[in-house]
Write a protein that holds these residues in place. Structure first.
Motif, PDB file in Angstrom:
ATOM      1  N   ASP A 101       6.195   1.583 -13.785  1.00 21.61           N
ATOM      2  CA  ASP A 101       5.639   2.728 -13.049  1.00 21.61           C
ATOM      3  C   ASP A 101       5.419   3.956 -13.928  1.00 21.61           C
ATOM      4  O   ASP A 101       5.317   5.074 -13.428  1.00 21.61           O
ATOM      5  CB  ASP A 101       6.497   3.107 -11.836  1.00 21.61           C
ATOM      6  N   LYS A 157       0.556   5.043  -3.918  1.00 22.07           N
ATOM      7  CA  LYS A 157       1.264   3.855  -3.437  1.00 22.07           C
ATOM      8  C   LYS A 157       1.209   2.698  -4.419  1.00 22.07           C
ATOM      9  O   LYS A 157       2.130   1.888  -4.482  1.00 22.07           O
ATOM     10  CB  LYS A 157       0.702   3.409  -2.077  1.00 22.07           C
ATOM     11  N   LYS A 158       0.119   2.607  -5.177  1.00 18.01           N
ATOM     12  CA  LYS A 158      -0.007   1.476  -6.096  1.00 18.01           C
ATOM     13  C   LYS A 158      -1.000   1.821  -7.198  1.00 18.01           C
ATOM     14  O   LYS A 158      -2.028   2.435  -6.944  1.00 18.01           O
ATOM     15  CB  LYS A 158      -0.489   0.236  -5.339  1.00 18.01           C
ATOM     16  N   ASP A 160      -2.923  -0.460 -10.097  1.00 18.22           N
ATOM     17  CA  ASP A 160      -3.174  -1.808 -10.594  1.00 18.22           C
ATOM     18  C   ASP A 160      -4.126  -1.699 -11.781  1.00 18.22           C
ATOM     19  O   ASP A 160      -5.330  -1.509 -11.607  1.00 18.22           O
ATOM     20  CB  ASP A 160      -3.778  -2.675  -9.484  1.00 18.22           C
TER      21      ASP A 160
END
Length: 179
Positions: A101, A157-158, A160
């Motif tokens: 992260d 939230k994400k 990628d």
């Protein structure tokens, strides 16, 4: 520049220090004592498009919010004066591995940003370091007013990197305030 070199910025040379070939460098990395950990670097003059010059860091220390870097190739101020406004770069694969992260700015810049409802908001065009948290500037079109998205776990939230996408859950009113 050699096409096989994929270099990333770690510093910008802004002047000389003393008479023994030391240079004042603005660090372009958040990694403390970064220049102490480096050996071979590439000096790049982006204005004149010269091929990179390989240099070896002999020593470095922090002085008045600047890094003072001494390269083993040069021992005199007259030999290094021409490096003003040059950049110090390293190969991308030599960057330290980050924690889960955590991302480098160049990994975030250019990501497509969509909401959890799958609404396309734009592309990350800039990142601001505010002290408490980073803020991502997201733009759809060049003329559109950008959206400023706080880089907080509650919002982002994400990420990628394989899909080149960032999914966000915007706080209520953020888009209304921006429009």
């Amino acid at each position: 520049m050699h096409p096989e070199l994929d270099l990333v910025y770690v510093g910008k040379i802004v002047g000389t220090h003393g008479v023994k070939g030391e240079l004042k460098v603005i660090s372009l990395t958040d990694i403390e004592n970064r220049f102490n950990e480096l050996d071979r670097v590439y000096l790049v003059n982006e204005q004149d498009h010269y091929d990179p010059i390989i240099a070896h860091i002999e020593s470095s220390f922090t002085h008045k919010n600047m890094e003072i870097v001494k390269f083993s190739e040069w021992d005199d101020i007259n030999q290094v004066e021409g490096f003003h406004d040059w950049y110090i770069k390293i190969p991308r694969e030599e960057r330290p591995q980050l924690e889960e992260d955590e991302y480098y700015f160049d990994q975030i810049t250019g990501l497509s940003v969509v909401t959890v409802e799958d609404e396309f908001l734009g592309t990350v065009t800039n990142i601001y370091q505010t002290g408490s948290n980073d803020v991502y500037e997201v733009s759809k079109e060049q003329d559109d007013k950008p959206i400023l998205i706080p880089a907080l776990y509650e919002v982002v939230k994400k990420i990628d990197l394989d899909e080149q996408i960032m999914i966000v859950d915007l706080p209520e009113g953020l888009l209304d305030e921006e429009e």
